[in-house]
Motif scaffolding. Structure first.
Motif, PDB file in Angstrom:
ATOM      1  N   SER A  57       0.811  -1.213   0.000  1.00 48.93           N
ATOM      2  CA  SER A  57       0.000   0.000   0.000  1.00 48.93           C
ATOM      3  C   SER A  57       0.845   1.264   0.000  1.00 48.93           C
ATOM      4  CB  SER A  57      -0.938   0.013   1.215  1.00 48.93           C
ATOM      5  OG  SER A  57      -0.214  -0.173   2.405  1.00 48.93           O
ATOM      6  N   PHE A  64      -7.472   4.722   7.760  1.00 45.86           N
ATOM      7  CA  PHE A  64      -6.227   4.327   7.105  1.00 45.86           C
ATOM      8  C   PHE A  64      -6.500   4.160   5.612  1.00 45.86           C
ATOM      9  CE2 PHE A  64      -5.879   3.024  11.476  1.00 45.86           C
ATOM     10  CZ  PHE A  64      -4.562   3.313  11.813  1.00 45.86           C
ATOM     11  N   SER A  65      -5.546   4.545   4.787  1.00 43.29           N
ATOM     12  CA  SER A  65      -5.743   4.425   3.346  1.00 43.29           C
ATOM     13  C   SER A  65      -4.396   4.263   2.660  1.00 43.29           C
ATOM     14  CB  SER A  65      -6.456   5.665   2.789  1.00 43.29           C
ATOM     15  OG  SER A  65      -5.609   6.805   2.878  1.00 43.29           O
ATOM     16  N   ARG A  66      -4.448   3.708   1.457  1.00 44.97           N
ATOM     17  CA  ARG A  66      -3.227   3.609   0.649  1.00 44.97           C
ATOM     18  C   ARG A  66      -2.652   4.995   0.396  1.00 44.97           C
ATOM     19  NH1 ARG A  66      -3.206  -1.606  -1.737  1.00 44.97           N
ATOM     20  NH2 ARG A  66      -5.219  -2.647  -1.658  1.00 44.97           N
ATOM     21  N   TRP A 107      -2.834   7.711   2.276  1.00 42.61           N
ATOM     22  CA  TRP A 107      -2.163   8.233   3.472  1.00 42.61           C
ATOM     23  C   TRP A 107      -0.791   7.574   3.654  1.00 42.61           C
ATOM     24  CZ3 TRP A 107      -0.727   5.608   7.997  1.00 42.61           C
ATOM     25  CH2 TRP A 107      -0.239   6.424   9.024  1.00 42.61           C
ATOM     26  N   MET A 108      -0.723   6.252   3.489  1.00 45.77           N
ATOM     27  CA  MET A 108       0.548   5.568   3.683  1.00 45.77           C
ATOM     28  C   MET A 108       1.561   5.989   2.623  1.00 45.77           C
ATOM     29  SD  MET A 108       1.281   1.581   4.527  1.00 45.77           S
ATOM     30  CE  MET A 108       2.919   1.062   5.036  1.00 45.77           C
ATOM     31  N   SER A 164      -4.036  -0.067   5.931  1.00 43.20           N
ATOM     32  CA  SER A 164      -4.141   0.821   4.773  1.00 43.20           C
ATOM     33  C   SER A 164      -4.686   0.068   3.566  1.00 43.20           C
ATOM     34  CB  SER A 164      -2.773   1.438   4.455  1.00 43.20           C
ATOM     35  OG  SER A 164      -2.328   2.252   5.529  1.00 43.20           O
TER      36      SER A 164
END
Length: 448
Positions: free
Chosen positions: A77, A379-381, A383-384, A426
């Motif tokens: 992610s 959580f998210s891809r 954000w990471m 994520s």
């Protein structure tokens, strides 16, 4: 040449070819740049092709190669979407499958490690594996207790020669890590491989794994939403546990889950991650989706979370997360740069003679504790990826700070598990009450 050395030699050759393939594609990319193609487009093309080869190769191998791939898969992610999308299928496959071991070999392993009379206890064994991992595979079976009671079990059998293959693969991967590192911008491959090598011996010891799983099963026996199967028998390279009746892992939720399911299982995963050390003094340190199973709920609502594979477990000093780990997160949230640097020095993250700007340290670390700043964090891809891009942006003031920080040995496995856990959340895109869970289970985090 015997079969095992022949296979090992072939595996080594294929691993060694990975950086050569990358170098060849770089050379082709140079020609494209000279021909006028934009550098960014060429880099993306080279990374995509290298990644596809890497995960196709890792997916066909066992031992350290597959373990390395599984460790990377939870960090997928963090990759830019245009790089991640073409080979996400290869990554997901690594989390749940591997080529099977012949049935005759499985029976030989059972005889060698459970005794010649194993058929008197294991009265039925499915010839086809239900799952395969980096050093072994799992079969469904039926176990007869001494009182004649029969129940379904999971029989995990280690591949013959897995120890030799695992260590050999990890040694080879350590040599080629630099060559494949450009596939993963923002992920430091070398320490990841070194940590995998350090933990390999523990993961090969099924007696240690059985002890850890038994402790977890007892500690979570009263939990309504988290299920750990009991250990039935252990023998050298075979471990028998109670069967979990589950059709899917978290990989299925990542691919097809509703937002309600993503949030529900994401929260259960976080609770397990932090309650485990509090209840057992150990940290389950292998957070890839295949180890977390979806189980039906007794009331017909959203399901429970089953947890498998306790081969990678951190036995924590003092029987809990370091108290200063929670304190560091709280201090960062309170935006107290001087206290933050003082505790980082105390824990060994900043060596004695290293000088740093406290304000810059806070700016560097603050985004990492962002999930604990809100009542519910999503959580998210995206954000990471932002975090990985931020710490690897040479234009940023904090870019050189990372080279001045040190990761203490006692935090190595905690750091890897934390990073892998955030990666899994994520991938799920889960919204979870992260702060409340930390206040309940992370020493030093709750306000006094």
């Amino acid at each position: 040449m015997t079969e095992l050395p022949r296979k090992a030699a072939a595996r080594t050759a294929r691993l060694a070819a990975l950086p050569l393939g990358y170098a060849g594609r770089q050379a082709m990319g140079l020609g494209k740049r000279l021909g006028g193609k934009p550098a960014e487009s060429v880099l993306s093309d080279v990374q995509q092709r290298t990644a596809e080869q890497l995960f196709r190769t890792l997916g066909e191998l066992k031992g350290g190669a597959m373990k390395f791939g599984q460790a990377l898969s939870v960090l997928e992610s963090a990759l830019p979407e245009e790089l991640a999308a073409p080979y996400r299928e290869h990554l997901t496959a690594l989390q749940d499958s591997a080529p099977p071991m012949p049935t005759s070999t499985v029976r030989q392993q059972l005889t060698a490690h459970l005794g010649a009379d194993w058929r008197q206890r294991l009265v039925w064994l499915d010839g086809a594996p239900t799952a395969a991992a980096s050093i072994g595979q799992v079969h469904r079976g039926r176990w007869r207790d001494e009182d004649g009671t029969e129940h379904d079990v999971a029989v995990k059998v280690q591949y013959p020669g897995a120890g030799e293959a695992l260590m050999g693969d990890l040694k080879q991967i350590a040599r080629v890590a630099r060559g494949v590192a450009p596939v993963f911008p923002g992920i430091d491959i070398k320490p990841l491989v070194a940590e995998l090598q350090a933990r390999a011996a523990d993961e090969l010891d099924y007696t240690l794994e059985g002890e850890a799983q038994a402790a977890y099963a007892e500690a979570f026996a009263d939990h309504s939403d988290i299920v750990i199967p009991d250990v039935v028998a252990v023998g050298g390279e075979v471990i028998v546990t109670e069967w979990l009746d589950s059709a899917h892992s978290l990989a299925h939720i990542i691919r097809e889950g509703t937002q309600e399911e993503r949030d529900h299982y994401g929260e259960l995963f976080v609770r397990f991650l932090f309650e485990g050390p509090r209840r057992t003094g150990m940290l389950h340190a292998d957070p890839h989706p295949g180890n977390f199973r979806i189980l039906p709920a007794p009331d017909g609502g959203l399901g429970r979370l089953g947890v498998l594979d306790f081969g990678a477990v951190a036995r924590l000093q003092g029987g809990a997360f370091p108290e200063n780990m929670g304190r560091l997160m709280r201090i960062a949230l309170d935006e107290d740069p001087e206290s933050l640097v003082a505790v980082l020095r105390q824990e060994g993250f900043i060596k004695d003679r290293i000088e740093v700007d406290p304000a810059m340290v806070l700016a560097y670390l603050a985004p990492f504790v962002e999930p604990a700043a809100e009542d519910r964090f999503t959580f998210s891809r995206e954000w990471m990826r932002e975090q990985f891009e931020r710490i690897n942006d040479p234009r940023a003031e904090t870019f050189t700070l990372a080279t001045r920080l040190n990761l203490p040995t006692s935090y190595l496995l905690i750091h890897r598990t934390w990073l892998g856990g955030i990666g899994l959340l994520s991938q799920l895109g889960a919204t979870a009450p992260f702060r409340a869970i930390l206040e309940e289970s992370l020493p030093g985090f709750a306000r006094e």
